[in-house]
Motif scaffolding. Structure first.
Motif, PDB file in Angstrom:
ATOM      1  N   ASP A  63      -1.854   3.962  -0.849  1.00  0.00           N
ATOM      2  CA  ASP A  63      -2.680   4.487   0.237  1.00  0.00           C
ATOM      3  C   ASP A  63      -1.800   4.541   1.485  1.00  0.00           C
ATOM      4  O   ASP A  63      -1.706   3.562   2.232  1.00  0.00           O
TER       5      ASP A  63
ATOM      6  N   GLU B 188      -3.475   3.960   4.944  1.00  0.00           N
ATOM      7  CA  GLU B 188      -3.774   2.543   5.195  1.00  0.00           C
ATOM      8  C   GLU B 188      -2.481   1.750   5.421  1.00  0.00           C
ATOM      9  O   GLU B 188      -2.430   0.851   6.257  1.00  0.00           O
TER      10      GLU B 188
ATOM     11  N   LEU C 255       0.822  -1.210   0.000  1.00  0.00           N
ATOM     12  CA  LEU C 255       0.000   0.000   0.000  1.00  0.00           C
ATOM     13  C   LEU C 255       0.861   1.268   0.000  1.00  0.00           C
ATOM     14  O   LEU C 255       0.458   2.301  -0.520  1.00  0.00           O
TER      15      LEU C 255
END
Length: 113
Positions: free
Chosen positions: A75, A78, A65
């Motif tokens: 992300d 995240e 991520l």
């Protein structure tokens, strides 16, 4: 070395809900070993393992991520969440990766010095 057989066995374990099998199958997909490379499928299997508390899956998923992959958007918030889960379990690698994300404070990760 028999990547095809390893991936087949990991899938058997993963299909039975085994977190380690899920993580290892996910890593096969991320590396294209024994299966066609597929980052999205690799993330899915690692997420299943992470949901069961597999620390290595937390780190693998956090790294994916953090960088993003084919079909897996970057992300950072995240990624930081998964690194924190592993960090909270005492994993030094995750602690460093989380620290670097917090220090940079990029893309939704609050800077925390």
């Amino acid at each position: 070395q028999d990547d095809d057989e390893a991936a087949r066995l990991y899938r058997k374990a993963a299909d039975q809900g085994d977190a380690r099998g899920q993580r290892l199958l996910g890593n096969c997909f991320l590396k294209g070993k024994g299966v066609l490379r597929n980052d999205k499928e690799g993330a899915r299997w690692n997420r299943l393992a992470a949901d069961q508390g597999d620390v290595s899956a937390h780190i693998q998923l956090g790294a994916l991520l953090q960088s993003g992959g084919d079909g897996v958007p970057q992300d950072l918030a995240e990624a930081a969440r998964y690194f924190r889960l592993a960090s909270d379990q005492g994993n030094a690698d995750a602690q460093v990766k989380l620290g670097l994300l917090l220090q940079s404070g990029d893309d939704g990760v609050p800077q925390d010095l």
